[in-house]
Motif scaffolding. Structure first.
Motif, PDB file in Angstrom:
ATOM      1  N   SER A  67       3.551   4.813   5.033  1.00 35.83           N
ATOM      2  CA  SER A  67       4.533   4.893   6.107  1.00 35.83           C
ATOM      3  C   SER A  67       5.333   3.591   6.103  1.00 35.83           C
ATOM      4  O   SER A  67       4.798   2.530   6.446  1.00 35.83           O
ATOM      5  CB  SER A  67       3.817   5.084   7.445  1.00 35.83           C
ATOM      6  OG  SER A  67       4.731   4.996   8.504  1.00 35.83           O
ATOM      7  N   ILE A  68       6.596   3.655   5.670  1.00 37.39           N
ATOM      8  CA  ILE A  68       7.432   2.461   5.600  1.00 37.39           C
ATOM      9  C   ILE A  68       8.075   2.225   6.959  1.00 37.39           C
ATOM     10  O   ILE A  68       8.835   3.067   7.468  1.00 37.39           O
ATOM     11  CB  ILE A  68       8.506   2.608   4.494  1.00 37.39           C
ATOM     12  CG1 ILE A  68       7.815   2.712   3.127  1.00 37.39           C
ATOM     13  CG2 ILE A  68       9.487   1.441   4.527  1.00 37.39           C
ATOM     14  CD1 ILE A  68       8.743   2.907   1.953  1.00 37.39           C
ATOM     15  N   LEU A  69       7.740   1.082   7.556  1.00 38.55           N
ATOM     16  CA  LEU A  69       8.230   0.758   8.892  1.00 38.55           C
ATOM     17  C   LEU A  69       9.582   0.063   8.844  1.00 38.55           C
ATOM     18  O   LEU A  69      10.421   0.261   9.725  1.00 38.55           O
ATOM     19  CB  LEU A  69       7.200  -0.118   9.624  1.00 38.55           C
ATOM     20  CG  LEU A  69       5.774   0.460   9.704  1.00 38.55           C
ATOM     21  CD1 LEU A  69       4.830  -0.527  10.371  1.00 38.55           C
ATOM     22  CD2 LEU A  69       5.776   1.783  10.463  1.00 38.55           C
ATOM     23  N   SER A  70       9.779  -0.771   7.821  1.00 36.34           N
ATOM     24  CA  SER A  70      11.077  -1.446   7.657  1.00 36.34           C
ATOM     25  C   SER A  70      11.205  -1.952   6.225  1.00 36.34           C
ATOM     26  O   SER A  70      10.195  -2.123   5.524  1.00 36.34           O
ATOM     27  CB  SER A  70      11.224  -2.616   8.643  1.00 36.34           C
ATOM     28  OG  SER A  70      10.300  -3.650   8.327  1.00 36.34           O
ATOM     29  N   SER A  71      12.435  -2.183   5.796  1.00 39.46           N
ATOM     30  CA  SER A  71      12.662  -2.757   4.463  1.00 39.46           C
ATOM     31  C   SER A  71      13.955  -3.560   4.462  1.00 39.46           C
ATOM     32  O   SER A  71      14.879  -3.261   5.232  1.00 39.46           O
ATOM     33  CB  SER A  71      12.732  -1.636   3.410  1.00 39.46           C
ATOM     34  OG  SER A  71      13.830  -0.779   3.671  1.00 39.46           O
ATOM     35  N   ARG A  72      13.987  -4.574   3.613  1.00 38.99           N
ATOM     36  CA  ARG A  72      15.215  -5.361   3.469  1.00 38.99           C
ATOM     37  C   ARG A  72      15.283  -5.904   2.045  1.00 38.99           C
ATOM     38  O   ARG A  72      14.254  -6.086   1.378  1.00 38.99           O
ATOM     39  CB  ARG A  72      15.266  -6.490   4.504  1.00 38.99           C
ATOM     40  CG  ARG A  72      14.272  -7.617   4.294  1.00 38.99           C
ATOM     41  CD  ARG A  72      14.373  -8.656   5.421  1.00 38.99           C
ATOM     42  NE  ARG A  72      13.621  -9.870   5.113  1.00 38.99           N
ATOM     43  CZ  ARG A  72      12.320 -10.026   5.360  1.00 38.99           C
ATOM     44  NH1 ARG A  72      11.641  -9.032   5.933  1.00 38.99           N
ATOM     45  NH2 ARG A  72      11.711 -11.161   5.051  1.00 38.99           N
ATOM     46  N   TYR A  73      16.485  -6.149   1.600  1.00 41.83           N
ATOM     47  CA  TYR A  73      16.698  -6.603   0.231  1.00 41.83           C
ATOM     48  C   TYR A  73      16.967  -8.106   0.223  1.00 41.83           C
ATOM     49  O   TYR A  73      17.882  -8.580   0.914  1.00 41.83           O
ATOM     50  CB  TYR A  73      17.865  -5.826  -0.406  1.00 41.83           C
ATOM     51  CG  TYR A  73      17.550  -4.365  -0.611  1.00 41.83           C
ATOM     52  CD1 TYR A  73      17.055  -3.909  -1.821  1.00 41.83           C
ATOM     53  CD2 TYR A  73      17.727  -3.442   0.425  1.00 41.83           C
ATOM     54  CE1 TYR A  73      16.745  -2.559  -2.013  1.00 41.83           C
ATOM     55  CE2 TYR A  73      17.410  -2.109   0.248  1.00 41.83           C
ATOM     56  CZ  TYR A  73      16.932  -1.668  -0.967  1.00 41.83           C
ATOM     57  OH  TYR A  73      16.619  -0.341  -1.149  1.00 41.83           O
ATOM     58  N   GLU A  74      16.152  -8.829  -0.506  1.00 38.56           N
ATOM     59  CA  GLU A  74      16.301 -10.277  -0.650  1.00 38.56           C
ATOM     60  C   GLU A  74      16.555 -10.599  -2.119  1.00 38.56           C
ATOM     61  O   GLU A  74      16.439  -9.733  -2.996  1.00 38.56           O
ATOM     62  CB  GLU A  74      15.024 -10.996  -0.161  1.00 38.56           C
ATOM     63  CG  GLU A  74      14.665 -10.731   1.294  1.00 38.56           C
ATOM     64  CD  GLU A  74      15.579 -11.443   2.290  1.00 38.56           C
ATOM     65  OE1 GLU A  74      16.390 -12.291   1.839  1.00 38.56           O
ATOM     66  OE2 GLU A  74      15.505 -11.144   3.492  1.00 38.56           O
ATOM     67  N   SER A  75      16.840 -11.869  -2.388  1.00 42.55           N
ATOM     68  CA  SER A  75      17.140 -12.278  -3.760  1.00 42.55           C
ATOM     69  C   SER A  75      15.950 -12.099  -4.704  1.00 42.55           C
ATOM     70  O   SER A  75      16.120 -11.801  -5.890  1.00 42.55           O
ATOM     71  CB  SER A  75      17.595 -13.745  -3.778  1.00 42.55           C
ATOM     72  OG  SER A  75      16.582 -14.569  -3.216  1.00 42.55           O
TER      73      SER A  75
END
Length: 434
Positions: A402-410
């Protein structure tokens, strides 16, 4: 249009049993489920069953009058009769006599669709017949012997032959059943290996288990061919059905619909259906479905709990689902529905209950939340940093966590997720430093 058989229902109220009225009503419903019209009833208050005729001889004469008056072709007794009682009653009443056990066996025989259910019902029927061979046919003791001793002993020989045939048939059926049971056991091993939680719907017959199964499927897995048969009648479900329920957060469990219970459920059936009912004993969580609109729902709960104990399933965590709340007088009269019926006489320290109406889809979110609380208690929350070149890990998370949040970083994709403990062991190499 086929003419339905007419029957007189007979019951003995032992020591003013408070459950007697409910038991007779169940007998009427069982008869109706077998396409039999109940045209009359005879009952008697007794301190003990009459060993010869079940009821007193005077009451049996009253039964004879009713049979003639109402044109009944069948008399149904509310308890299991001994072979001698059946013989005495049929001779006196001059009418076919059956008991509650035969009625339930007949319903099971009519409803059994799968090979496994058909084998189980036939085994139960033969086990019921085995001790009753002696009274099943007059010809057993009337064979031409030619020994000069006027048939002495010939009846015993024929009886032994018939008994041996029945025992051989039971043995052959059990062997055939074992092959099907081994397949079911292999399926259970696979589930355990893959750590898929199993939730079993249990309860009295016609409490609404199949309806709950279908509503859960419509809510989370809307595939029409996966729905199970449901109908407002006793023993609509005889086969165990297992369906995968995948929730919006990717958490999944197997939901099992099982055969319903009833008071005085023949022990032959419990024994024959033990392989099917093992699904209950090996579940991770039980949903005990109660028909909250039935005035005798507490008694039905007791019967279910006793049957679960007999199956060795009384230690499994239970959620009590009080179904049909839209029809329940105690629910309609109570504006504060938070006043839930928690007098459950169970050993659990804090039994959990939800009030629902599966038909009206009331309280189904509460039921789902209660299930999640139990079967996903070991889920782990973690923050991961997945390098861009490991896209397969992200795909795995999408399918299994269950993916609660995601963000793209370097340095990669940062994901906050919940997953099974076994998945955490596979993924912890990507765990981000907090």
């Amino acid at each position: 249009m086929e003419q339905r058989e007419k029957a007189i229902l007979i019951g003995a109220n032992l020591n003013n049993n408070e459950d007697f009225t409910n038991s007779m009503e169940e007998l009427r419903n069982l008869a109706a489920a077998c396409d039999i019209d109940s045209v009359g009833e005879v009952s008697q208050n007794l301190s003990r069953i009459n060993a010869q005729y079940y009821l007193g001889k005077g009451k049996i004469l009253e039964v004879c009058e009713k049979v003639n008056e109402l044109g009944a072709e069948l008399v149904i007794f509310n308890d299991e009769l001994s072979p001698s009682q059946v013989r005495n009653l049929e001779e006196t009443i001059d009418c076919r006599v059956i008991d509650r056990t035969v009625l339930i066996l007949d319903i099971f025989a009519q409803r059994a669709k799968t090979k496994e259910a058909q084998l189980q019902v036939e085994i139960a029927h033969l086990q019921y017949m085995l001790p009753r061979l002696i009274g099943s046919a007059e010809a057993l003791g009337r064979q031409g012997g030619g020994s000069g001793l006027k048939n002495k002993g010939s009846g015993e020989k024929k009886l032994e032959l018939d008994r041996r045939k029945l025992e051989d048939r039971i043995s052959a059926l059990n062997k055939e059943l074992e092959l099907l049971v081994s397949r079911r056991q292999n399926q259970r091993k696979w589930r355990k290996k893959n750590e898929i939680p199993v939730v079993a719907l249990v309860g009295y017959t016609n409490a609404g288990k199949s309806t709950i199964m279908n509503v859960m499927l419509k809510l989370y897995n809307p595939i029409a061919e996966k729905e199970v048969f449901e109908k407002d009648m006793l023993f609509a479900t005889l086969e165990t059905s297992v369906r995968n329920i995948t929730l919006p957060d990717n958490k999944s469990f197997l939901l099992t619909d099982t055969v319903g219970f009833i008071s005085k459920l023949p022990h032959h059936l419990v024994r024959a259906f033990r392989s099917t009912l093992e699904e209950v004993a090996e579940a991770d969580l039980l949903i005990l479905v109660i028909d909250y609109s039935n005035p005798y729902y507490k008694k039905q709960m007791e019967v279910t709990q006793e049957t679960l104990k007999e199956l060795g399933a009384d230690q499994i965590p239970i959620i009590y689902a009080f179904n049909k709340c839209d029809l329940a007088k105690q629910f309609q009269d109570n504006a504060d529905i938070s006043n839930k019926p928690l007098d459950l006489n169970m050993e659990q320290a804090k039994p959990e209950s939800v009030i629902i109406s599966a038909k009206k889809k009331i309280g189904m979110d509460d039921l789902t939340s209660a299930i999640k609380k139990h079967v996903f208690a070991d889920y782990v929350k973690l923050e991961l940093c997945i390098p861009y070149q490991n896209g397969n890990v992200v795909s795995y998370l999408n399918d299994h966590a269950s993916i609660l949040s995601s963000r793209y970083e370097s340095n990669g994709i940062w994901i906050v997720a919940e997953c099974k403990k076994t998945d955490y062991d596979k993924l912890k190499a990507y765990e981000a430093v907090m």
